[in-house]
Design an enzyme around this catalytic site. Structure first.
Site, PDB file in Angstrom:
ATOM      1  N   THR A 194       8.219  27.763 -22.924  1.00  0.00           N
ATOM      2  CA  THR A 194       8.872  28.815 -22.527  1.00  0.00           C
ATOM      3  C   THR A 194       8.465  29.953 -21.726  1.00  0.00           C
ATOM      4  O   THR A 194       7.279  30.069 -22.011  1.00  0.00           O
ATOM      5  CB  THR A 194       9.802  29.224 -23.869  1.00  0.00           C
ATOM      6  OG1 THR A 194      10.632  28.412 -24.471  1.00  0.00           O
ATOM      7  CG2 THR A 194      10.397  30.699 -23.554  1.00  0.00           C
ATOM      8  N   ARG A 222      21.708  21.751 -29.360  1.00  0.00           N
ATOM      9  CA  ARG A 222      20.824  22.708 -29.922  1.00  0.00           C
ATOM     10  C   ARG A 222      20.545  23.839 -29.279  1.00  0.00           C
ATOM     11  O   ARG A 222      20.006  23.808 -28.150  1.00  0.00           O
ATOM     12  CB  ARG A 222      19.464  21.835 -30.609  1.00  0.00           C
ATOM     13  CG  ARG A 222      18.536  22.823 -31.237  1.00  0.00           C
ATOM     14  CD  ARG A 222      17.298  23.327 -30.257  1.00  0.00           C
ATOM     15  NE  ARG A 222      16.315  23.794 -31.108  1.00  0.00           N
ATOM     16  CZ  ARG A 222      15.557  24.758 -30.183  1.00  0.00           C
ATOM     17  NH1 ARG A 222      15.476  24.754 -29.025  1.00  0.00           N
ATOM     18  NH2 ARG A 222      14.552  25.161 -31.021  1.00  0.00           N
ATOM     19  N   GLY A 224      17.994  27.058 -29.287  1.00  0.00           N
ATOM     20  CA  GLY A 224      16.755  27.707 -29.828  1.00  0.00           C
ATOM     21  C   GLY A 224      17.023  29.395 -30.172  1.00  0.00           C
ATOM     22  O   GLY A 224      17.999  29.999 -29.808  1.00  0.00           O
ATOM     23  N   ASP A 225      15.963  30.046 -30.052  1.00  0.00           N
ATOM     24  CA  ASP A 225      15.689  31.454 -30.236  1.00  0.00           C
ATOM     25  C   ASP A 225      15.713  32.106 -28.945  1.00  0.00           C
ATOM     26  O   ASP A 225      16.213  33.207 -28.919  1.00  0.00           O
ATOM     27  CB  ASP A 225      14.427  31.870 -31.021  1.00  0.00           C
ATOM     28  CG  ASP A 225      13.330  31.621 -30.078  1.00  0.00           C
ATOM     29  OD1 ASP A 225      13.135  30.234 -29.890  1.00  0.00           O
ATOM     30  OD2 ASP A 225      12.282  32.369 -29.851  1.00  0.00           O
ATOM     31  N   THR A 245       8.032  33.214 -27.723  1.00  0.00           N
ATOM     32  CA  THR A 245       7.974  31.730 -27.449  1.00  0.00           C
ATOM     33  C   THR A 245       7.428  30.959 -28.692  1.00  0.00           C
ATOM     34  O   THR A 245       6.609  31.651 -29.346  1.00  0.00           O
ATOM     35  CB  THR A 245       7.063  31.439 -26.346  1.00  0.00           C
ATOM     36  OG1 THR A 245       7.019  29.960 -25.980  1.00  0.00           O
ATOM     37  CG2 THR A 245       5.678  31.860 -26.299  1.00  0.00           C
ATOM     38  N   GLY A 246       7.784  29.796 -28.699  1.00  0.00           N
ATOM     39  CA  GLY A 246       7.194  29.014 -30.169  1.00  0.00           C
ATOM     40  C   GLY A 246       8.454  28.362 -30.534  1.00  0.00           C
ATOM     41  O   GLY A 246       9.663  28.136 -30.180  1.00  0.00           O
ATOM     42  N   GLY A 248      11.362  27.537 -32.104  1.00  0.00           N
ATOM     43  CA  GLY A 248      12.531  28.390 -32.082  1.00  0.00           C
ATOM     44  C   GLY A 248      13.293  28.632 -33.454  1.00  0.00           C
ATOM     45  O   GLY A 248      13.924  29.909 -33.875  1.00  0.00           O
TER      46      GLY A 248
HETATM   47  N1  ASP Z   1      11.371  28.822 -28.287  1.00  0.00           N
HETATM   48  C1  ASP Z   1      11.750  28.007 -27.564  1.00  0.00           C
HETATM   49  C2  ASP Z   1      12.952  26.997 -28.465  1.00  0.00           C
HETATM   50  O1  ASP Z   1      12.764  26.958 -29.654  1.00  0.00           O
HETATM   51  C3  ASP Z   1      10.734  26.992 -27.356  1.00  0.00           C
HETATM   52  C4  ASP Z   1       9.519  27.307 -26.705  1.00  0.00           C
HETATM   53  O2  ASP Z   1       9.193  28.526 -26.864  1.00  0.00           O
HETATM   54  O3  ASP Z   1       8.816  26.609 -26.038  1.00  0.00           O
HETATM   55  O4  ASP Z   1      13.869  26.656 -27.893  1.00  0.00           O
END
Ligand code: ASP
Length: 327
Positions: A194, A222, A224-225, A245-246, A248
């Site tokens: 992300t 779906r 995410g965050d 990022t991470g 989510g």
């Molecule tokens: N946070 C993002 C999600 O869960 C993924 C990512 O950070 O790469 O959609």
């Protein structure tokens, strides 16, 4: 017409006359390009990508442009770069489609624009910006988001235009080896690419933007965050601007970007708060990821608990980037 007065909201002594600072504030731009175990052979591409994004955002800020424009331009560069999980080159969902989410937020006004689950936009952050600027609403999903964008002159593309062979192969591999075993959340295969940006402009305003293709093999629909206000992105001139990022799901349970911004408002340094937020993410919900955090005084934090996170920083005095965790 008023005389010079002290803008206490920005927590610093800046002389303001008729809304314009007498002394321009030094702008700051920080970007990230995902937090995970980025393999050695992908390090250079990630570093180039975040440096290019920082350069694009800095071009806006150094000409006196707004933090909002700067974060938008920085994120567009990374959406266009196939290295990252944003725009073309994003991870594929379970059905082999790209589904994108993005949010942009302005700290001065708290205006925000978000899109979720869009499949036909090359640059979802552009659509998010249109929502922020031109809609009474804050968030659009799927076809409604695409229709809104198209009506405002943003061209739609085919979903196939967003898919690249690397990701087709990655999904095939993942699905071939998917088992019921609990995944190793820090494994190199679980990538989080992300992208995000936070900026402070010469007027003292901050902004943030985050854009993603989400997680590999996600269920269709779906979210995410990344595109949720306060989770993957937040900006308020009275607190801070953050992009995360991470993985989510844990991040959104903690409303992590807002959590961090509130701590900055309580007086903690962004540098500490970013680290604290990532510790909290791991301790409370076994989450992993990274965060960039910037306050209206230009103080910043970069933290991640993954082996690597690509980031870049640009100020008048400094230009730096990094990818490895400081132990
Ligand atoms: N946070 C993002 C999600 O869960 C993924 C990512 O950070 O790469 O959609």
């Amino acid at each position: 017409m008023g005389g010079p007065w002290l803008d206490e909201n920005l927590h610093s002594a800046r002389l303001i006359l008729q809304g314009e600072p007498l002394l321009p504030i030094d702008p700051v731009l920080v970007v990230h390009g995902g937090a995970w175990a980025i393999p050695d052979d992908m390090v250079e591409a990630h570093l180039n990508g975040v440096r290019n994004a920082a350069a694009a955002g800095w071009q806006v800020l150094s000409r006196g442009g707004s933090a909002l424009d700067a974060v938008e331009e920085a994120v567009v560069v990374m959406e266009d770069d196939e290295t990252f999980d944003a725009g073309r080159g994003s991870f594929l969902n379970r059905e082999g489609k790209v589904q994108l989410d993005a949010l942009i937020m302005e700290g001065a006004t708290l205006r925000a624009g978000g899109v979720g689950c869009v499949e036909h936009l090359r640059n979802p952050v552009r659509a998010a910006r249109k929502i922020l600027s031109e809609s009474p609403h804050v968030y659009f999903v799927a076809e409604g988001a695409e229709r809104f964008a198209a009506e405002r002159g943003i061209p739609l593309c085919k979903n196939e235009d967003l898919i690249i062979p690397r990701e087709v192969e990655r999904l095939r591999e993942f699905q071939a080896h998917a088992s019921d075993e609990k995944p190793d959340l820090f494994a190199a295969t679980l990538s989080h690419d992300t992208v995000g940006a936070v900026a402070l402009d010469t007027r003292g305003d901050i902004a943030a933007a985050t854009s993603t293709g989400g997680t590999l093999n996600k269920a269709p629909g779906r979210l995410g965050d990344s595109s949720l206000i306060g989770c993957g992105c937040y900006a308020d001139n009275k607190t801070a601007a953050a992009s995360t990022t991470g993985w989510g799901e844990p991040i959104m349970k903690l409303v992590l970007a807002k959590w961090a911004a509130d701590r900055v408002a309580s007086g903690s340094l962004p540098e500490w708060v970013a680290a604290e937020a990532i510790n909290y993410l791991q301790a409370r919900v076994n989450g992993h990821g990274g965060m960039i955090l910037l306050d209206p005084r230009g103080r910043l934090g970069v933290a991640h608990n993954t082996p690597r996170m690509a980031w870049a920083l640009k100020t008048i005095r400094e230009e730096s980037s990094g990818i490895s965790r400081q132990e």
